[in-house]
Design a protein around this motif. Sequence first.
Motif, mmCIF file in Angstrom:
data_model
loop_
_atom_site.group_PDB
_atom_site.id
_atom_site.type_symbol
_atom_site.label_atom_id
_atom_site.label_comp_id
_atom_site.label_asym_id
_atom_site.label_seq_id
_atom_site.Cartn_x
_atom_site.Cartn_y
_atom_site.Cartn_z
ATOM 1 N N LEU A 1 43.468 62.020 52.504
ATOM 2 C CA LEU A 1 42.552 62.067 51.369
ATOM 3 C C LEU A 1 41.770 60.768 51.200
ATOM 4 N N LEU A 2 41.704 59.957 52.245
ATOM 5 C CA LEU A 2 40.967 58.710 52.142
ATOM 6 C C LEU A 2 39.487 59.005 51.920
ATOM 7 N N ALA A 3 38.935 58.399 50.873
ATOM 8 C CA ALA A 3 37.533 58.668 50.566
ATOM 9 C C ALA A 3 36.655 58.250 51.729
ATOM 10 N N GLY A 4 35.707 59.047 52.075
ATOM 11 C CA GLY A 4 34.830 58.745 53.195
ATOM 12 C C GLY A 4 33.666 59.712 53.230
ATOM 13 N N PHE A 5 32.970 59.680 54.348
ATOM 14 C CA PHE A 5 31.792 60.518 54.460
ATOM 15 C C PHE A 5 32.174 61.909 54.941
ATOM 16 N N VAL A 6 31.257 62.850 54.745
ATOM 17 C CA VAL A 6 31.443 64.224 55.172
ATOM 18 C C VAL A 6 30.541 64.480 56.372
ATOM 19 N N VAL A 7 31.115 65.067 57.414
ATOM 20 C CA VAL A 7 30.333 65.424 58.581
ATOM 21 C C VAL A 7 30.221 66.932 58.624
ATOM 22 N N LEU B 1 31.217 74.882 57.593
ATOM 23 C CA LEU B 1 32.374 73.991 57.750
ATOM 24 C C LEU B 1 32.016 72.565 57.387
ATOM 25 N N GLN B 2 32.941 71.906 56.689
ATOM 26 C CA GLN B 2 32.806 70.488 56.400
ATOM 27 C C GLN B 2 34.051 69.780 56.917
ATOM 28 N N PHE B 3 33.834 68.634 57.564
ATOM 29 C CA PHE B 3 34.916 67.838 58.130
ATOM 30 C C PHE B 3 34.976 66.513 57.370
ATOM 31 N N ASP B 4 36.016 66.344 56.557
ATOM 32 C CA ASP B 4 36.150 65.148 55.723
ATOM 33 C C ASP B 4 37.195 64.195 56.305
ATOM 34 N N GLU C 1 44.150 71.152 56.811
ATOM 35 C CA GLU C 1 44.214 69.707 56.993
ATOM 36 C C GLU C 1 45.034 69.347 58.215
ATOM 37 N N LEU C 2 44.439 68.548 59.085
ATOM 38 C CA LEU C 2 45.150 67.964 60.201
ATOM 39 C C LEU C 2 45.644 66.606 59.721
ATOM 40 N N LYS C 3 46.968 66.443 59.674
ATOM 41 C CA LYS C 3 47.548 65.254 59.059
ATOM 42 C C LYS C 3 48.827 64.880 59.783
ATOM 43 N N PRO C 4 49.285 63.641 59.620
ATOM 44 C CA PRO C 4 50.510 63.204 60.294
ATOM 45 C C PRO C 4 51.696 64.096 59.947
ATOM 46 N N GLY C 5 52.482 64.424 60.954
ATOM 47 C CA GLY C 5 53.688 65.199 60.747
ATOM 48 C C GLY C 5 53.454 66.679 60.604
ATOM 49 N N SER C 6 52.246 67.141 60.848
ATOM 50 C CA SER C 6 51.913 68.547 60.676
ATOM 51 C C SER C 6 50.899 68.926 61.750
ATOM 52 N N VAL D 1 31.799 66.075 65.469
ATOM 53 C CA VAL D 1 32.439 65.350 64.374
ATOM 54 C C VAL D 1 32.789 63.946 64.865
ATOM 55 N N SER D 2 32.515 62.952 64.055
ATOM 56 C CA SER D 2 32.812 61.561 64.404
ATOM 57 C C SER D 2 34.150 61.145 63.796
ATOM 58 N N PHE D 3 35.049 60.657 64.637
ATOM 59 C CA PHE D 3 36.356 60.168 64.201
ATOM 60 C C PHE D 3 36.370 58.645 64.309
ATOM 61 N N GLU D 4 36.627 57.982 63.197
ATOM 62 C CA GLU D 4 36.707 56.526 63.197
ATOM 63 C C GLU D 4 38.100 56.082 63.625
ATOM 64 N N VAL D 5 38.165 55.126 64.544
ATOM 65 C CA VAL D 5 39.446 54.582 64.996
ATOM 66 C C VAL D 5 39.854 53.473 64.027
ATOM 67 N N LYS D 6 40.977 53.689 63.372
ATOM 68 C CA LYS D 6 41.450 52.742 62.357
ATOM 69 C C LYS D 6 42.804 52.178 62.750
ATOM 70 N N PRO D 7 43.190 51.040 62.168
ATOM 71 C CA PRO D 7 44.533 50.503 62.440
ATOM 72 C C PRO D 7 45.605 51.419 61.884
ATOM 73 N N GLN D 8 46.820 51.270 62.387
ATOM 74 C CA GLN D 8 47.928 52.089 61.912
ATOM 75 C C GLN D 8 48.120 51.958 60.404
ATOM 76 N N SER D 9 47.736 50.810 59.845
ATOM 77 C CA SER D 9 47.911 50.594 58.406
ATOM 78 C C SER D 9 47.058 51.537 57.574
ATOM 79 N N ALA D 10 46.099 52.233 58.195
ATOM 80 C CA ALA D 10 45.303 53.207 57.454
ATOM 81 C C ALA D 10 46.176 54.321 56.901
ATOM 82 N N ARG D 11 47.334 54.539 57.526
ATOM 83 C CA ARG D 11 48.283 55.516 56.988
ATOM 84 C C ARG D 11 48.701 55.106 55.584
ATOM 85 N N ASP D 12 48.941 53.798 55.393
ATOM 86 C CA ASP D 12 49.343 53.301 54.084
ATOM 87 C C ASP D 12 48.225 53.505 53.067
#
Length: 378
Positions: A232-238, A246-249, A319-324, A356-367
């Motif tokens: 649910l990290l706020a960001g742009f919609v593609v 379809l919207q990819f958030d 939702e595609l999310k960690p652990g699922s 769809v553009s996927f931003e590569v973020k550090p692992q801390s983005a999970r936090d």
Amino acid sequence: MSDTRIPKFVSYPLIALVAIAAVWLGVWLSLQEQRGGIPDNMEATVLPEARQLQPFALRDHHGQPFGLAQLEGRWSFLFFGYTNCPDICPATLHTMKSVWQKLPTEPGEPGHPRLFFVSVDPDRDSLDTLRQYVTYFDPSFVGVTGKLDEIDNLTGQLGVLYGYDEKKNDNPLDYNVNHSGQVLLIDPQGRLRAVLPRPMIPPPWRVTTRSLQTITEIKIMLRVRQLLLFGLLAGFVVTGSANESLQFDNAWSPEAPPVAPVMAGYVRISNDGSEDVTLTGARCPDFARVEIHDMVERDGMMRMIEQESLTIEAGEQVELKPGSLHMMLIKPRRTIKRGETLEVTFETASGDSIPVSFEVKPQSARDQQHDQHQHHHH
């Protein structure tokens, strides 16, 4: 048929559940050597009696023997996995990294715990690969592996399960590994004391100090819940130009260790249209192939189930999310670094292509995602 390594002695029915979800147990780490009682204040399943481990013979990533002697003297955490794991393993190691950053002691000091990542995939995880993988998360983490019979020796004593899926093609090294997701706590006498649930989010902390007979003790209260992250990290919609419904958030991918041959991708997909839309595949020029997998816990193991298609019903979201559900980016064709963008194209059953553009973020983005999700619900 998949090859499942069944432990010789599975003792979970004998484990007394003295703490359930949302109950504090904990790790008590003293500045003095601790050889005493059960750690308290950690959410975990604690054995009513410590289980003494029997001899086993593995190797750590320095090439040194790893056996009972290496588990004595300090508290140790064991986690079993493999470096080709795109989701559970890096998420767990990142969580433990967050734990280590809160410790008041340094590696080598009395009372400082150790973490050992035991690979159950020795055919692909060399000692050098393990070294680069675990030290990416924390330089004090140690990778361990060895011959399968010795891995079975240790996992059988701990009640850890793992198994190999069928190979997907003629490449004998192209397969997934299913494995238990728990973290095991070993006391300074080399005995199994507790089993922590799969830690998927960074734990909240409370650190206090007190005086006891002129000895300053540090109590670290660690809360690990078996929760799933929500992207649910706020960001742009593609929005896909080929399919406006379809919207990819919040499409993002956590940076992986340089030696990791896979990365994960997470995104929330909403269908604002009046008809169902089915995704039938995906591709990315930076990777040999892209797959969508569902992470499920079955028969005591975390299993990745490849999805041939994914349907987003009208007016609903997936939702595609960690652990699922998650995207698996396999065999990078170049070095992928944080801050870069991965261009992924999704294919639909109707023949549309949606970039769809996927931003590569550090692992801390999970936090950060977890924190923003918590704020969203409060």
